[in-house]
Design a protein around this motif. Structure first.
Motif, PDB file in Angstrom:
ATOM      1  N   CYS A  34       0.835  -1.204   0.000  1.00  0.00           N
ATOM      2  CA  CYS A  34       0.000   0.000   0.000  1.00  0.00           C
ATOM      3  C   CYS A  34       0.871   1.255   0.000  1.00  0.00           C
ATOM      4  CB  CYS A  34      -0.937   0.003   1.206  1.00  0.00           C
ATOM      5  SG  CYS A  34      -2.213  -1.270   1.143  1.00  0.00           S
ATOM      6  N   GLN A  35       1.937   1.233   0.765  1.00  0.00           N
ATOM      7  CA  GLN A  35       2.840   2.383   0.801  1.00  0.00           C
ATOM      8  C   GLN A  35       3.548   2.563  -0.546  1.00  0.00           C
ATOM      9  OE1 GLN A  35       3.041   4.714   3.274  1.00  0.00           O
ATOM     10  NE2 GLN A  35       1.262   3.562   4.019  1.00  0.00           N
ATOM     11  N   ALA A  36       3.898   1.446  -1.189  1.00  0.00           N
ATOM     12  CA  ALA A  36       4.513   1.524  -2.516  1.00  0.00           C
ATOM     13  C   ALA A  36       3.531   2.109  -3.526  1.00  0.00           C
ATOM     14  CB  ALA A  36       4.979   0.143  -2.967  1.00  0.00           C
ATOM     15  N   CYS A  37       2.270   1.714  -3.430  1.00  0.00           N
ATOM     16  CA  CYS A  37       1.239   2.254  -4.318  1.00  0.00           C
ATOM     17  C   CYS A  37       1.065   3.748  -4.080  1.00  0.00           C
ATOM     18  CB  CYS A  37      -0.076   1.520  -4.098  1.00  0.00           C
ATOM     19  SG  CYS A  37      -1.413   2.105  -5.159  1.00  0.00           S
ATOM     20  N   ALA A  38       1.015   4.159  -2.816  1.00  0.00           N
ATOM     21  CA  ALA A  38       0.847   5.573  -2.489  1.00  0.00           C
ATOM     22  C   ALA A  38       2.003   6.396  -3.050  1.00  0.00           C
ATOM     23  CB  ALA A  38       0.746   5.755  -0.977  1.00  0.00           C
ATOM     24  N   LYS A  39       3.222   5.870  -2.935  1.00  0.00           N
ATOM     25  CA  LYS A  39       4.403   6.574  -3.463  1.00  0.00           C
ATOM     26  C   LYS A  39       4.302   6.728  -4.983  1.00  0.00           C
ATOM     27  CE  LYS A  39       9.462   6.282  -3.548  1.00  0.00           C
ATOM     28  NZ  LYS A  39       9.704   6.324  -4.981  1.00  0.00           N
ATOM     29  N   ALA A  40       3.921   5.654  -5.665  1.00  0.00           N
ATOM     30  CA  ALA A  40       3.778   5.713  -7.126  1.00  0.00           C
ATOM     31  C   ALA A  40       2.691   6.702  -7.526  1.00  0.00           C
ATOM     32  CB  ALA A  40       3.459   4.318  -7.674  1.00  0.00           C
ATOM     33  N   CYS A  41       1.612   6.726  -6.777  1.00  0.00           N
ATOM     34  CA  CYS A  41       0.528   7.651  -7.080  1.00  0.00           C
ATOM     35  C   CYS A  41       0.953   9.104  -6.867  1.00  0.00           C
ATOM     36  CB  CYS A  41      -0.705   7.329  -6.245  1.00  0.00           C
ATOM     37  SG  CYS A  41      -1.558   5.831  -6.799  1.00  0.00           S
ATOM     38  N   ARG A  42       1.721   9.359  -5.812  1.00  0.00           N
ATOM     39  CA  ARG A  42       2.205  10.734  -5.586  1.00  0.00           C
ATOM     40  C   ARG A  42       3.133  11.180  -6.708  1.00  0.00           C
ATOM     41  NH1 ARG A  42       2.028   8.865  -0.219  1.00  0.00           N
ATOM     42  NH2 ARG A  42       4.207   8.212  -0.274  1.00  0.00           N
ATOM     43  N   GLU A  43       3.949  10.262  -7.210  1.00  0.00           N
ATOM     44  CA  GLU A  43       4.816  10.588  -8.348  1.00  0.00           C
ATOM     45  C   GLU A  43       3.973  10.881  -9.586  1.00  0.00           C
ATOM     46  OE1 GLU A  43       7.480   7.278  -8.656  1.00  0.00           O
ATOM     47  OE2 GLU A  43       8.499   7.780  -6.772  1.00  0.00           O
ATOM     48  N   CYS A  44       2.914  10.120  -9.766  1.00  0.00           N
ATOM     49  CA  CYS A  44       2.002  10.338 -10.898  1.00  0.00           C
ATOM     50  C   CYS A  44       1.331  11.713 -10.780  1.00  0.00           C
ATOM     51  CB  CYS A  44       0.965   9.231 -10.960  1.00  0.00           C
ATOM     52  SG  CYS A  44      -0.099   9.332 -12.395  1.00  0.00           S
ATOM     53  N   VAL A  45       0.931  12.096  -9.568  1.00  0.00           N
ATOM     54  CA  VAL A  45       0.327  13.416  -9.345  1.00  0.00           C
ATOM     55  C   VAL A  45       1.274  14.499  -9.829  1.00  0.00           C
ATOM     56  CG1 VAL A  45      -0.392  15.078  -7.597  1.00  0.00           C
ATOM     57  CG2 VAL A  45      -1.145  12.715  -7.429  1.00  0.00           C
ATOM     58  N   ASP A  46       2.522  14.411  -9.425  1.00  0.00           N
ATOM     59  CA  ASP A  46       3.507  15.429  -9.811  1.00  0.00           C
ATOM     60  C   ASP A  46       3.679  15.487 -11.331  1.00  0.00           C
ATOM     61  OD1 ASP A  46       3.898  15.999  -7.119  1.00  0.00           O
ATOM     62  OD2 ASP A  46       5.705  14.771  -6.962  1.00  0.00           O
ATOM     63  N   THR A  47       3.759  14.327 -11.952  1.00  0.00           N
ATOM     64  CA  THR A  47       3.943  14.265 -13.409  1.00  0.00           C
ATOM     65  C   THR A  47       2.728  14.823 -14.152  1.00  0.00           C
ATOM     66  OG1 THR A  47       5.413  12.367 -13.212  1.00  0.00           O
ATOM     67  CG2 THR A  47       4.401  12.739 -15.367  1.00  0.00           C
TER      68      THR A  47
END
Length: 53
Positions: A34-47
């Motif tokens: 879940c934490q890995a997913c959250a990190k990937a999603c935050r990176e996607c937000v920035d992009t």
């Protein structure tokens, strides 16, 4: 984006909003996946937000 769609900015912003929600939901759980997913999603937000600008 490549075709300079008039909807590109709105689509990127919607993607950012969806990923932000996902990051919040997954980030609320302590599981590693879940934490890995959250990190990937935050990176996607920035992009997505950078692309929308």
């Amino acid at each position: 984006m490549a075709r300079d769609s008039r909807f590109a900015e709105a689509i990127c912003e919607l993607c950012a909003e969806a990923c932000e929600w996902c990051a919040q939901q997954c980030g609320a759980h302590d599981h590693d996946h879940c934490q890995a997913c959250a990190k990937a999603c935050r990176e996607c937000v920035d992009t997505c937000r950078a692309m929308a600008a």
